[in-house]
Scaffold this motif. Structure first.
Motif, PDB file in Angstrom:
ATOM      1  N   GLU A 728     -15.643  -6.515   2.411  1.00 50.13           N
ATOM      2  CA  GLU A 728     -17.075  -6.264   2.190  1.00 50.13           C
ATOM      3  C   GLU A 728     -17.418  -6.332   0.711  1.00 50.13           C
ATOM      4  O   GLU A 728     -18.241  -7.124   0.288  1.00 50.13           O
ATOM      5  N   THR A 729     -16.730  -5.512  -0.072  1.00 47.01           N
ATOM      6  CA  THR A 729     -17.097  -5.449  -1.490  1.00 47.01           C
ATOM      7  C   THR A 729     -16.090  -6.161  -2.380  1.00 47.01           C
ATOM      8  O   THR A 729     -16.328  -6.347  -3.562  1.00 47.01           O
ATOM      9  N   GLY A 730     -14.974  -6.528  -1.818  1.00 46.07           N
ATOM     10  CA  GLY A 730     -13.952  -7.162  -2.648  1.00 46.07           C
ATOM     11  C   GLY A 730     -13.806  -8.633  -2.341  1.00 46.07           C
ATOM     12  O   GLY A 730     -14.803  -9.361  -2.275  1.00 46.07           O
ATOM     13  N   ILE A 731     -12.564  -9.090  -2.127  1.00 43.07           N
ATOM     14  CA  ILE A 731     -12.328 -10.515  -1.959  1.00 43.07           C
ATOM     15  C   ILE A 731     -11.963 -10.859  -0.521  1.00 43.07           C
ATOM     16  O   ILE A 731     -12.516 -11.764   0.083  1.00 43.07           O
ATOM     17  N   GLY A 732     -10.975 -10.139   0.027  1.00 43.81           N
ATOM     18  CA  GLY A 732     -10.604 -10.379   1.427  1.00 43.81           C
ATOM     19  C   GLY A 732      -9.830 -11.663   1.636  1.00 43.81           C
ATOM     20  O   GLY A 732      -9.928 -12.287   2.685  1.00 43.81           O
ATOM     21  N   CYS A 733      -9.054 -12.091   0.640  1.00 45.56           N
ATOM     22  CA  CYS A 733      -8.302 -13.339   0.794  1.00 45.56           C
ATOM     23  C   CYS A 733      -6.854 -13.045   1.166  1.00 45.56           C
ATOM     24  O   CYS A 733      -6.401 -11.909   1.123  1.00 45.56           O
ATOM     25  N   LYS A 734      -6.138 -14.087   1.534  1.00 44.45           N
ATOM     26  CA  LYS A 734      -4.724 -13.949   1.887  1.00 44.45           C
ATOM     27  C   LYS A 734      -3.931 -13.565   0.637  1.00 44.45           C
ATOM     28  O   LYS A 734      -4.037 -14.220  -0.392  1.00 44.45           O
ATOM     29  N   THR A 735      -3.154 -12.498   0.765  1.00 43.06           N
ATOM     30  CA  THR A 735      -2.440 -11.992  -0.410  1.00 43.06           C
ATOM     31  C   THR A 735      -1.036 -11.534  -0.052  1.00 43.06           C
ATOM     32  O   THR A 735      -0.825 -10.892   0.973  1.00 43.06           O
ATOM     33  N   LEU A 736      -0.098 -11.866  -0.902  1.00 45.11           N
ATOM     34  CA  LEU A 736       1.253 -11.320  -0.791  1.00 45.11           C
ATOM     35  C   LEU A 736       1.474 -10.439  -2.005  1.00 45.11           C
ATOM     36  O   LEU A 736       1.192 -10.855  -3.134  1.00 45.11           O
ATOM     37  N   PHE A 737       1.957  -9.252  -1.762  1.00 41.88           N
ATOM     38  CA  PHE A 737       2.025  -8.272  -2.820  1.00 41.88           C
ATOM     39  C   PHE A 737       3.392  -7.586  -2.783  1.00 41.88           C
ATOM     40  O   PHE A 737       3.688  -6.828  -1.876  1.00 41.88           O
ATOM     41  N   ALA A 738       4.229  -7.888  -3.768  1.00 44.62           N
ATOM     42  CA  ALA A 738       5.531  -7.220  -3.806  1.00 44.62           C
ATOM     43  C   ALA A 738       5.443  -6.062  -4.770  1.00 44.62           C
ATOM     44  O   ALA A 738       4.827  -6.179  -5.820  1.00 44.62           O
ATOM     45  N   THR A 739       6.016  -4.958  -4.404  1.00 46.49           N
ATOM     46  CA  THR A 739       5.922  -3.800  -5.304  1.00 46.49           C
ATOM     47  C   THR A 739       7.159  -2.927  -5.204  1.00 46.49           C
ATOM     48  O   THR A 739       7.819  -2.871  -4.159  1.00 46.49           O
ATOM     49  N   HIS A 740       7.457  -2.247  -6.306  1.00 52.37           N
ATOM     50  CA  HIS A 740       8.522  -1.259  -6.252  1.00 52.37           C
ATOM     51  C   HIS A 740       7.910   0.139  -6.121  1.00 52.37           C
ATOM     52  O   HIS A 740       8.615   1.117  -6.097  1.00 52.37           O
ATOM     53  N   TYR A 741       6.562   0.198  -6.095  1.00 55.83           N
ATOM     54  CA  TYR A 741       5.917   1.493  -5.832  1.00 55.83           C
ATOM     55  C   TYR A 741       5.923   1.729  -4.330  1.00 55.83           C
ATOM     56  O   TYR A 741       5.030   1.289  -3.613  1.00 55.83           O
ATOM     57  N   HIS A 742       6.921   2.392  -3.889  1.00 56.72           N
ATOM     58  CA  HIS A 742       7.096   2.649  -2.482  1.00 56.72           C
ATOM     59  C   HIS A 742       5.864   3.329  -1.887  1.00 56.72           C
ATOM     60  O   HIS A 742       5.505   3.117  -0.733  1.00 56.72           O
ATOM     61  N   GLU A 743       5.208   4.117  -2.743  1.00 54.12           N
ATOM     62  CA  GLU A 743       4.058   4.905  -2.289  1.00 54.12           C
ATOM     63  C   GLU A 743       2.943   4.027  -1.713  1.00 54.12           C
ATOM     64  O   GLU A 743       2.157   4.458  -0.868  1.00 54.12           O
ATOM     65  N   LEU A 744       2.868   2.789  -2.174  1.00 56.70           N
ATOM     66  CA  LEU A 744       1.764   1.937  -1.747  1.00 56.70           C
ATOM     67  C   LEU A 744       1.883   1.522  -0.278  1.00 56.70           C
ATOM     68  O   LEU A 744       0.925   1.040   0.312  1.00 56.70           O
ATOM     69  N   THR A 745       3.061   1.717   0.289  1.00 54.50           N
ATOM     70  CA  THR A 745       3.213   1.321   1.688  1.00 54.50           C
ATOM     71  C   THR A 745       2.327   2.167   2.600  1.00 54.50           C
ATOM     72  O   THR A 745       2.063   1.786   3.733  1.00 54.50           O
ATOM     73  N   ASP A 746       1.855   3.298   2.103  1.00 56.71           N
ATOM     74  CA  ASP A 746       0.921   4.131   2.867  1.00 56.71           C
ATOM     75  C   ASP A 746      -0.404   3.447   3.155  1.00 56.71           C
ATOM     76  O   ASP A 746      -1.131   3.830   4.061  1.00 56.71           O
ATOM     77  N   LEU A 747      -0.699   2.443   2.337  1.00 53.59           N
ATOM     78  CA  LEU A 747      -1.995   1.784   2.476  1.00 53.59           C
ATOM     79  C   LEU A 747      -2.189   1.155   3.858  1.00 53.59           C
ATOM     80  O   LEU A 747      -3.303   0.978   4.311  1.00 53.59           O
ATOM     81  N   GLU A 748      -1.081   0.832   4.496  1.00 48.86           N
ATOM     82  CA  GLU A 748      -1.214   0.211   5.815  1.00 48.86           C
ATOM     83  C   GLU A 748      -2.019   1.099   6.756  1.00 48.86           C
ATOM     84  O   GLU A 748      -2.785   0.622   7.590  1.00 48.86           O
ATOM     85  N   ASN A 749      -1.864   2.392   6.584  1.00 43.44           N
ATOM     86  CA  ASN A 749      -2.567   3.323   7.475  1.00 43.44           C
ATOM     87  C   ASN A 749      -4.035   3.457   7.135  1.00 43.44           C
ATOM     88  O   ASN A 749      -4.855   3.751   7.990  1.00 43.44           O
ATOM     89  N   SER A 750      -4.370   3.276   5.880  1.00 45.06           N
ATOM     90  CA  SER A 750      -5.756   3.552   5.507  1.00 45.06           C
ATOM     91  C   SER A 750      -6.602   2.308   5.283  1.00 45.06           C
ATOM     92  O   SER A 750      -7.811   2.378   5.270  1.00 45.06           O
ATOM     93  N   LEU A 751      -5.974   1.147   5.094  1.00 46.21           N
ATOM     94  CA  LEU A 751      -6.765  -0.045   4.780  1.00 46.21           C
ATOM     95  C   LEU A 751      -6.643  -1.106   5.859  1.00 46.21           C
ATOM     96  O   LEU A 751      -5.552  -1.378   6.363  1.00 46.21           O
ATOM     97  N   ASP A 752      -7.775  -1.715   6.146  1.00 46.25           N
ATOM     98  CA  ASP A 752      -7.848  -2.805   7.089  1.00 46.25           C
ATOM     99  C   ASP A 752      -7.091  -4.031   6.582  1.00 46.25           C
ATOM    100  O   ASP A 752      -7.173  -4.359   5.407  1.00 46.25           O
ATOM    101  N   GLY A 753      -6.377  -4.693   7.459  1.00 44.99           N
ATOM    102  CA  GLY A 753      -5.778  -5.974   7.068  1.00 44.99           C
ATOM    103  C   GLY A 753      -4.483  -5.872   6.287  1.00 44.99           C
ATOM    104  O   GLY A 753      -3.910  -6.886   5.922  1.00 44.99           O
ATOM    105  N   VAL A 754      -4.019  -4.647   6.019  1.00 45.85           N
ATOM    106  CA  VAL A 754      -2.789  -4.488   5.249  1.00 45.85           C
ATOM    107  C   VAL A 754      -1.591  -4.323   6.178  1.00 45.85           C
ATOM    108  O   VAL A 754      -1.661  -3.571   7.147  1.00 45.85           O
ATOM    109  N   LYS A 755      -0.523  -5.045   5.918  1.00 49.37           N
ATOM    110  CA  LYS A 755       0.691  -4.929   6.733  1.00 49.37           C
ATOM    111  C   LYS A 755       1.886  -4.735   5.814  1.00 49.37           C
ATOM    112  O   LYS A 755       2.011  -5.423   4.798  1.00 49.37           O
TER     113      LYS A 755
END
Ligand code: ADP
Ligand code: MG
Length: 869
Positions: A728-755
């Protein structure tokens, strides 16, 4: 002060017209350089610096190179970005009265060279011309050595970035621009730092409507608007016109060759920023800037120099039009499916010369006899190529066949005129084939055989004098002579004039022999002139067929690239991708095209990718270091890119919707030269992505936020993910995101489209094995210490690390496991009083008007102030 010698005065008259070039001043058998030029060239070329009397007390510093090998010296100077002015003797010094007339015959600059010794076969050599006015930029990239120009007009808010993106795509060796460019600091910075090419600021008064129109009409005819597709007075029109006038000044000889103008709209191609090109290692590696280890290296199975250049262009400019992509893919598929014909085509391509560049030297009159002969050899291949390619029916191959002309007339013309063993250089003679021109044949008879005359004369003299051993010979110092051995010298008649005495013979000349000698030498001179004349006529006749040859060269190049792509696809087990307008990227058992080649014996583990703009638009990839996260993400980007250049892809199957751009932020490519911190560079790149990515883009983010403290880094990473994922307010494009911030894996629960995905490892005791498999779900650990062990850190160190880790985890249970960022967490760390300078700055800033980049800069400065205390 004493006056300069006349020759030195002449030198300065010429030098003053070219103050910014190194002047090669012809003096007899040398090109000499004087004063500053000499000092510079002696250093750059490792020449001995000497001096020459110049009429003044101090000798002029001087160094020189032999005229017959000057090309290699010029090539070295050009490669270092210098420009060289060649000054010739305009009359024969032996005949000149007084000072020999001298003049500049050519200025060689990095963007205008045509000598094959100064060019790389597999790369176009572009000169760019940029004309900026009222926020519009006309840009033109021309390759003088192949006679093609590409033009476009750029506009819009991000003009600087667009110009940079085009410069990056063509990587010119030389750039002409008007002064307006100085207002685009990002562009000048990029040119200086990244391209490091020669530049030339063009005076504003060169961009005059009348002169430019005249220039364009001279080159492209009255109908120049129609012939070039450029509107009279448009910025690109000016850019090209000024480029033409510059070429005329530097080349002296015509620029007739520059006849093909491709006017392109930028939207034809996938957008790739300079950073992305570098990160994906399309044509050169990040580390060594080498070809080995790049996508180009894997795909380049081309046979001809023209094919090599074209393949590089295709890789650097992936298409976005599905039909155009399909045409190429269908062409590759046809060749893929017919191994026999493909092998025959490849074999027939192998002997083909670089006729594209050869034609330039033909038009300029500098082609060598041997090169022209090789044009005929190339022509011999054409009927077969045409016939082989003619067995296919797809649009691309049908178009190629239509472009390839058999050029039988040109082949005949050359084969009848040029000797099969023609020497590399015209001045050695022996260029014209026997039987082509009767006068040449006659003169050769006199010269070589003069033989006939000489043997007749020899027989006559033997008879007259009765000297059996008398013979006629030739040497360079004395010319023709009559040799009589010592024992017969008393029989020598009066009219013999002695020339030279040897140990056991005397040498003489006579009036008859002298006359014969003149005739023979005269014939030699005449022969040289005649051969040159005939050769130049031939070059001229060939030049008149330029458009046909040019089209043929283009057809051959395309065929070469398609055949190479098909060959690679067969050898490396690629599959035809299905390209459409949708938003899905679905790869089954994809592989990294380069790493799988580099692994040699070891097996590359294939992985699937499922991305779309719906439920699977943001894949968060976790896993230990060295697991294969970066490889997986790049492989996905490379497969999408390969599909859009029209290549088959390393996968079992692949379906991809066209992407308009690929953005990457990979690794820590420190821009130290520019004096920026890693973090600043990283954030600038991220800012660019956020600003310019669209719904149709593909974004690769590899461990962003690394360059700063954990909390900063994680907060930024999280905010970036949220923004990109938001449709809606951002981009919404196909994205691959590698991270060592393990904490970000929580986003799957709160954000649409995140796996969440992770790259699996197997852990047994303290040892881990990389499985290289991507699987759903977050990684459960970071395995840092295990990876360190795997890398060979001694056991004492890894066990000590474990102890430290235990202590740390016990003392700060939350430090590494922050799942939700809220202000409670921050308060704990805000024990120190906040310095008042910071508060003041914070109060003063107007958040509403800050751009994201400014906000980051501001944040960065705050941190710096804080650190400085
Ligand atoms: P990460 O980004 O997770 O630290 P990389 O992507 O840099 O790991 O991979 C490290 C190395 O692992 C690569 O250089 C490559 O040699 C190897 N590798 C990665 N993926 C695979 C794979 N699918 N099959 C085989 N080897 C792989
Ligand atoms: Mg990595």
């Amino acid at each position: 002060m004493a006056a300069l010698s006349p020759m030195m005065q002449q030198y300065f008259e010429i030098k003053n017209q070219h103050p910014d070039k190194i002047l090669f001043f012809r003096l007899g058998d040398f090109y000499e350089m004087f004063y500053d030029d000499a000092v510079l060239a002696s250093k750059e070329l490792e020449l001995t610096l000497t001096g020459r009397d110049c009429g003044q007390a101090e000798r002029a510093p001087m160094c020189g190179v032999p005229f017959h090998s000057y090309e290699s010296y010029v090539a070295r100077l050009i490669a270092k970005g210098y420009k060289v002015a060649i000054c010739e003797q305009m009359e024969d010094p032996a005949l000149a009265k007084g000072l020999v007339k001298r003049d500049i015959v050519r200025v060689v600059t990095p963007g205008t060279v045509i000598e094959s010794s100064m060019l790389q076969d597999d790369k176009n050599n572009y000169i760019a011309s940029i004309y900026i006015k009222d926020g519009c930029a006309g840009v033109c990239f021309a390759d003088v050595s192949t006679g093609t120009a590409h033009t476009t007009c750029l506009t819009g808010e991000r003009l600087g970035a667009e110009i940079i993106s085009e410069l990056c795509r063509f990587a010119p060796r030389e750039i002409l621009f008007n002064s307006e460019i100085l207002n685009y600091k990002d562009v000048t910075h990029y040119i200086k730092q990244q391209l490091a090419c020669a530049v030339e600021l063009m005076e504003d008064d060169r961009y005059q409507s009348e002169e430019c129109t005249h220039e364009m009409q001279l080159q492209f005819g009255e109908d120049c608007e129609k012939n070039t597709g450029l509107k009279c007075g448009s910025p690109a029109f000016y850019a090209l016109a000024v480029l033409l006038s510059y070429l005329k000044e530097t080349q002296k000889k015509g620029v007739e060759r520059l006849k093909t103008v491709h006017n392109y709209a930028e939207a034809q191609y996938m957008q790739l920023s300079p950073v992305t090109r570098a990160n994906l290692e399309l044509t050169e590696t990040m580390r060594g800037r080498e070809k080995r280890g790049t996508l180009l290296w894997v795909l380049d199975k081309t046979q001809t120099a023209m094919g090599k250049r074209l393949l590089r262009n295709w890789i650097e400019q992936p298409l976005v039009n599905v039909n155009a992509i399909d045409d190429r893919l269908d062409g590759v598929e046809e060749l893929f499916g017919d191994s026999v014909t493909r092998a025959e085509i490849i074999a027939a391509l192998a002997p083909i010369f670089d006729i594209e560049r050869l034609m330039t030297r033909t038009v300029y009159g500098s082609a060598s006899p041997r090169e022209i002969y090789s044009l005929a050899v190339t022509c011999q291949q054409l009927p077969q190529l045409r016939q082989l390619a003619g067995s296919f029916h797809g649009a691309e191959l049908v178009g190629i066949v239509a472009d390839i002309d058999e050029l039988a007339d040109i082949k005949e013309m050359i084969l009848s005129a040029i000797d099969e063993n023609a020497p590399a250089s015209l001045k050695d003679g022996g260029v014209i084939k026997p039987g082509y021109n009767s006068e040449v044949d006659e003169l050769r008879d006199i010269v070589h055989g003069g033989k006939g005359y000489l043997t007749t004369l020899e027989a006559k003299l033997k008879e007259e004098t009765g000297i059996r051993t008398l013979k006629i010979g030739y040497n360079r110092v004395f010319g023709y002579y009559i040799e009589v051995s010592k024992s017969f010298t008393d029989q020598v008649p009066q009219n013999f004039v002695r020339k030279q005495t040897l140990a056991n013979a005397e040498r003489y000349i006579t009036e008859d022999l002298k006359q014969l000698e003149n005739k023979i030498l005269g014939a030699n001179e005449r022969l040289a002139v005649l051969e040159r004349q005939l050769f130049e006529d031939l070059l001229h006749s060939i030049s008149e067929q330029l458009p046909r040859i040019q089209r043929t060269a283009s057809g051959v190049a395309r065929l070469d690239v398609l055949a190479a792509l098909a060959e690679v696809a067969v050898k490396n087990n690629y599959v035809k991708p299905q390209v459409d307008e949708g938003d899905e990227l679905e790869i089954v058992e994809g592989r990294h095209p380069v790493i799988e080649q580099m692994l040699r014996g070891a097996l590359f583990v294939p992985n699937d990718t499922m991305l779309n703009c719906g439920d699977d638009r943001m894949l968060i990839i976790t896993g230990p270091n060295m697991a294969g996260k970066s490889t997986y993400m790049r492989q996905t980007a490379l497969i999408a890119l390969m599909a859009q250049i029209g290549s088959f892809v390393p996968a079992k199957s692949c379906r991809t919707g066209v992407v308009d751009a690929i953005f990457t932020r990979v690794g820590a490519s420190d821009d130290l030269a520019a004096g920026q911190s890693t973090f600043m560079v990283e954030m600038t790149e991220v800012a660019e992505i956020l600003q310019y990515a669209t719904r149709k883009s593909l974004v690769i983010l590899d461990e962003i936020g690394r360059g700063t403290s954990t909390f900063d880094g994680m907060s930024i990473a999280r905010a970036v993910v949220e923004h990109i994922a938001d449709r809606e307010t951002g981009i919404g494009c196909k994205t691959l995101f590698a991270t060592h911030y393990h904490e970000l894996t929580d986003l799957e629960n709160s954000l649409d489209g995140v796996k969440n995905y992770n790259i699996a490892v197997k852990k047994r005791g303290d040892d881990i094995t990389f499985l290289r498999r991507i699987v759903r779900g977050p990684a459960d650990d970071s395995y840092g210490i295990e990876v360190a062990k795997l890398a060979g850190l001694p056991d004492e160190v890894t066990s000590r690390a474990k102890e430290v880790l235990k202590v740390l985890e016990a003392s700060a249970p939350n430090a590494d496991r922050v799942t939700q960022l809220n202000f409670d967490n921050f308060e704990k760390f805000a024990e120190k009083p906040v310095p008042s300078a910071l508060v003041e700055r914070l109060e003063a800033v107007d958040v509403e008007t800050l751009t994201p980049l400014e906000a980051l800069n501001f944040l960065y400065e705050l941190k710096k102030t804080l650190a400085e205390g």
